[in-house]
Design a protein around this motif. Structure first.
Motif, PDB file in Angstrom:
ATOM      1  N   MET A   1       0.898  -1.160  -0.049  1.00 41.40           N
ATOM      2  CA  MET A   1      -0.002  -0.161  -0.066  1.00 41.40           C
ATOM      3  C   MET A   1       0.908   1.238  -0.102  1.00 41.40           C
ATOM      4  SD  MET A   1      -3.028   0.648   2.311  1.00 41.40           S
ATOM      5  CE  MET A   1      -3.640   2.528   2.562  1.00 41.40           C
ATOM      6  N   PHE A   2       1.968   1.335   0.882  1.00 44.18           N
ATOM      7  CA  PHE A   2       2.723   2.468   1.106  1.00 44.18           C
ATOM      8  C   PHE A   2       3.378   2.735  -0.401  1.00 44.18           C
ATOM      9  CE2 PHE A   2       2.454   1.921   5.727  1.00 44.18           C
ATOM     10  CZ  PHE A   2       2.176   3.177   5.872  1.00 44.18           C
ATOM     11  N   LEU A   3       3.730   1.434  -1.185  1.00 46.05           N
ATOM     12  CA  LEU A   3       4.748   1.531  -2.435  1.00 46.05           C
ATOM     13  C   LEU A   3       3.876   2.414  -3.223  1.00 46.05           C
ATOM     14  CD1 LEU A   3       6.320  -1.832  -2.356  1.00 46.05           C
ATOM     15  CD2 LEU A   3       7.226   0.286  -1.716  1.00 46.05           C
ATOM     16  N   ASN A   4       2.507   2.443  -3.641  1.00 42.66           N
ATOM     17  CA  ASN A   4       1.690   2.879  -4.303  1.00 42.66           C
ATOM     18  C   ASN A   4       1.761   4.498  -3.992  1.00 42.66           C
ATOM     19  OD1 ASN A   4       0.884   0.578  -5.244  1.00 42.66           O
ATOM     20  ND2 ASN A   4      -0.953   0.416  -4.353  1.00 42.66           N
ATOM     21  N   HIS A   5       2.114   4.922  -2.905  1.00 42.62           N
ATOM     22  CA  HIS A   5       2.045   6.485  -2.538  1.00 42.62           C
ATOM     23  C   HIS A   5       3.485   6.822  -1.910  1.00 42.62           C
ATOM     24  CE1 HIS A   5      -2.265   6.321  -2.755  1.00 42.62           C
ATOM     25  NE2 HIS A   5      -2.340   5.279  -2.083  1.00 42.62           N
ATOM     26  N   PRO A   6       4.402   7.162  -3.029  1.00 44.63           N
ATOM     27  CA  PRO A   6       5.746   7.306  -2.478  1.00 44.63           C
ATOM     28  C   PRO A   6       5.813   8.648  -1.535  1.00 44.63           C
ATOM     29  CG  PRO A   6       5.554   7.807  -4.908  1.00 44.63           C
ATOM     30  CD  PRO A   6       4.057   7.246  -4.261  1.00 44.63           C
ATOM     31  N   ARG A   7       5.062   9.566  -1.533  1.00 42.26           N
ATOM     32  CA  ARG A   7       4.942  10.727  -0.332  1.00 42.26           C
ATOM     33  C   ARG A   7       4.863  10.136   0.962  1.00 42.26           C
ATOM     34  NH1 ARG A   7       1.615  15.692  -3.320  1.00 42.26           N
ATOM     35  NH2 ARG A   7       3.319  15.817  -4.887  1.00 42.26           N
ATOM     36  N   ARG A   8       3.868   9.239   0.921  1.00 42.62           N
ATOM     37  CA  ARG A   8       3.559   8.734   2.416  1.00 42.62           C
ATOM     38  C   ARG A   8       4.835   7.915   2.762  1.00 42.62           C
ATOM     39  NH1 ARG A   8      -2.356   6.139   2.312  1.00 42.62           N
ATOM     40  NH2 ARG A   8      -3.593   8.241   2.049  1.00 42.62           N
ATOM     41  N   LEU A   9       5.432   7.187   1.807  1.00 47.39           N
ATOM     42  CA  LEU A   9       6.627   6.174   2.026  1.00 47.39           C
ATOM     43  C   LEU A   9       7.900   7.367   2.749  1.00 47.39           C
ATOM     44  CD1 LEU A   9       7.964   3.755   2.331  1.00 47.39           C
ATOM     45  CD2 LEU A   9       8.637   3.875   0.070  1.00 47.39           C
ATOM     46  N   ILE A  10       8.033   8.458   2.085  1.00 49.27           N
ATOM     47  CA  ILE A  10       9.182   9.472   2.247  1.00 49.27           C
ATOM     48  C   ILE A  10       8.757   9.868   3.620  1.00 49.27           C
ATOM     49  CG2 ILE A  10       9.992  11.566   1.572  1.00 49.27           C
ATOM     50  CD1 ILE A  10       9.703  10.615  -1.203  1.00 49.27           C
ATOM     51  N   GLY A  11       7.633  10.447   3.868  1.00 49.73           N
ATOM     52  CA  GLY A  11       7.042  10.915   5.108  1.00 49.73           C
ATOM     53  C   GLY A  11       7.440  10.020   6.213  1.00 49.73           C
ATOM     54  N   CYS A  12       7.039   8.840   5.979  1.00 46.38           N
ATOM     55  CA  CYS A  12       7.220   7.630   7.177  1.00 46.38           C
ATOM     56  C   CYS A  12       8.584   7.454   7.358  1.00 46.38           C
ATOM     57  CB  CYS A  12       6.648   6.469   6.810  1.00 46.38           C
ATOM     58  SG  CYS A  12       4.953   6.517   6.911  1.00 46.38           S
ATOM     59  N   ILE A  13       9.550   7.253   6.330  1.00 47.21           N
ATOM     60  CA  ILE A  13      10.941   7.514   6.446  1.00 47.21           C
ATOM     61  C   ILE A  13      11.505   8.528   7.149  1.00 47.21           C
ATOM     62  CG2 ILE A  13      13.453   7.464   5.342  1.00 47.21           C
ATOM     63  CD1 ILE A  13      11.808   5.596   3.245  1.00 47.21           C
ATOM     64  N   LEU A  14      11.352   9.679   6.836  1.00 41.96           N
ATOM     65  CA  LEU A  14      11.646  10.931   7.607  1.00 41.96           C
ATOM     66  C   LEU A  14      11.198  11.079   9.152  1.00 41.96           C
ATOM     67  CD1 LEU A  14      11.149  13.739   4.836  1.00 41.96           C
ATOM     68  CD2 LEU A  14      13.412  12.685   5.726  1.00 41.96           C
ATOM     69  N   ILE A  15      10.133  10.734   9.388  1.00 46.42           N
ATOM     70  CA  ILE A  15       9.531  10.688  10.657  1.00 46.42           C
ATOM     71  C   ILE A  15      10.449   9.501  11.607  1.00 46.42           C
ATOM     72  CG2 ILE A  15       7.849   9.816  12.286  1.00 46.42           C
ATOM     73  CD1 ILE A  15       5.643  11.149  10.087  1.00 46.42           C
ATOM     74  N   GLY A  16      10.716   8.576  11.022  1.00 43.89           N
ATOM     75  CA  GLY A  16      11.438   7.393  11.656  1.00 43.89           C
ATOM     76  C   GLY A  16      12.734   7.835  11.697  1.00 43.89           C
ATOM     77  N   LEU A  17      13.557   8.645  10.770  1.00 51.24           N
ATOM     78  CA  LEU A  17      14.835   8.915  10.961  1.00 51.24           C
ATOM     79  C   LEU A  17      14.757  10.102  12.153  1.00 51.24           C
ATOM     80  CD1 LEU A  17      16.264   9.371   7.355  1.00 51.24           C
ATOM     81  CD2 LEU A  17      17.026   7.887   9.216  1.00 51.24           C
ATOM     82  N   SER A  18      13.824  10.937  12.073  1.00 49.68           N
ATOM     83  CA  SER A  18      13.708  12.091  13.256  1.00 49.68           C
ATOM     84  C   SER A  18      13.720  11.342  14.644  1.00 49.68           C
ATOM     85  CB  SER A  18      12.733  13.043  12.930  1.00 49.68           C
ATOM     86  OG  SER A  18      12.928  13.571  11.835  1.00 49.68           O
ATOM     87  N   LEU A  19      12.808  10.231  14.827  1.00 53.63           N
ATOM     88  CA  LEU A  19      12.650   9.968  16.069  1.00 53.63           C
ATOM     89  C   LEU A  19      13.964   8.934  16.638  1.00 53.63           C
ATOM     90  CD1 LEU A  19       9.105   8.280  15.853  1.00 53.63           C
ATOM     91  CD2 LEU A  19       9.847  10.085  17.185  1.00 53.63           C
ATOM     92  N   ALA A  20      14.616   8.263  15.348  1.00 51.90           N
ATOM     93  CA  ALA A  20      16.083   7.609  15.930  1.00 51.90           C
ATOM     94  C   ALA A  20      16.967   8.712  16.134  1.00 51.90           C
ATOM     95  CB  ALA A  20      16.479   7.006  14.540  1.00 51.90           C
ATOM     96  N   LEU A  21      17.110   9.727  15.519  1.00 48.58           N
ATOM     97  CA  LEU A  21      18.167  10.820  15.856  1.00 48.58           C
ATOM     98  C   LEU A  21      17.959  11.332  17.198  1.00 48.58           C
ATOM     99  CD1 LEU A  21      19.064  12.522  12.577  1.00 48.58           C
ATOM    100  CD2 LEU A  21      20.272  10.972  13.821  1.00 48.58           C
ATOM    101  N   SER A  22      16.701  11.727  17.494  1.00 42.14           N
ATOM    102  CA  SER A  22      16.204  12.307  18.790  1.00 42.14           C
ATOM    103  C   SER A  22      16.573  11.335  19.937  1.00 42.14           C
ATOM    104  CB  SER A  22      14.923  12.823  18.770  1.00 42.14           C
ATOM    105  OG  SER A  22      13.869  11.785  18.651  1.00 42.14           O
ATOM    106  N   GLY A  23      16.255   9.974  19.695  1.00 42.64           N
ATOM    107  CA  GLY A  23      16.336   8.930  20.694  1.00 42.64           C
ATOM    108  C   GLY A  23      17.802   8.475  21.063  1.00 42.64           C
ATOM    109  N   CYS A  24      18.670   8.841  20.053  1.00 45.29           N
ATOM    110  CA  CYS A  24      20.146   8.486  20.267  1.00 45.29           C
ATOM    111  C   CYS A  24      20.930   9.660  21.161  1.00 45.29           C
ATOM    112  CB  CYS A  24      20.691   8.109  18.882  1.00 45.29           C
ATOM    113  SG  CYS A  24      21.325   9.591  18.014  1.00 45.29           S
ATOM    114  N   GLY A  25      20.384  10.640  21.311  1.00 38.09           N
ATOM    115  CA  GLY A  25      21.081  11.822  21.966  1.00 38.09           C
ATOM    116  C   GLY A  25      21.574  12.908  21.090  1.00 38.09           C
TER     117      GLY A  25
END
Length: 181
Positions: A1-25
């Motif tokens: 489903m996400f592969l059909n909507h590249p904007r959602r996929l990119i948005g999810c990746i950016l949110i995931g990276l933001s959370l990972a960076l804030s969680g690691c200090g």
């Protein structure tokens, strides 16, 4: 489903990276993560007109430290040294690389002048290539590196001060009082 909507996929990746960076200090450099907890300080220096003194004074004010002569503790910038040493040479015996070193010796004392912290020395070092064909560029690079080293020493000092509180300095002062007969 996400592969059909590249904007959602990119948005999810950016949110995931933001959370990972804030969680690691991770924090951006110079954001003032560790603020100085002291309310007020006296500030003195052997060179009260120098760039390093002005940098430290401004950084303390930004961190909310009031600089005044009636503060119970004094931050003394005892000595600032700048050295320049030739590290490598060309075949014509001219310096090819220089090492720049700037050091700052400081201490924190009480009203009586007794050292509560230090004296301690902070150092910053940089290497730069001596371009004999471009003297203007070389001198500008050296000045830029000196400015970076002053900023680095200011950050190092603020980091040291961020680990101190007025209650800790007071406890050190009381310990000195108990040692004095």
């Amino acid at each position: 489903m996400f592969l059909n909507h590249p904007r959602r996929l990119i948005g999810c990746i950016l949110i995931g990276l933001s959370l990972a960076l804030s969680g690691c200090g991770f924090h951006l450099r110079g954001t003032g993560v560790d603020n100085v907890q002291l309310d007020e300080l006296q500030l003195s220096a052997s060179n009260s007109y120098g760039e390093l003194y002005r940098n430290i004074r401004q950084a303390l004010r930004i961190d909310g430290v009031e600089i005044n002569e009636t503060a119970p503790y004094r931050l003394q910038l005892l000595e600032e040294r700048q050295d320049k040493t030739a590290v490598t040479y060309t075949s014509r015996a001219t310096p090819a690389e220089f090492e720049l070193e700037t050091s700052l010796t400081f201490q924190i004392s009480d009203d009586s002048g007794r050292a509560l912290v230090g004296p301690a020395t902070l150092k910053a070092e940089r290497l730069f290539v001596n371009d004999t064909d471009n003297l203007t560029g070389t001198s500008e690079e050296e000045e830029l590196l000196r400015r970076e080293m002053r900023d680095d020493l200011t950050r190092q000092l603020l980091f040291r001060l961020s680990s101190l509180s007025e209650s800790e300095l007071s406890a050190r002062e009381q310990a000195l009082d108990r040692q004095t007969p």
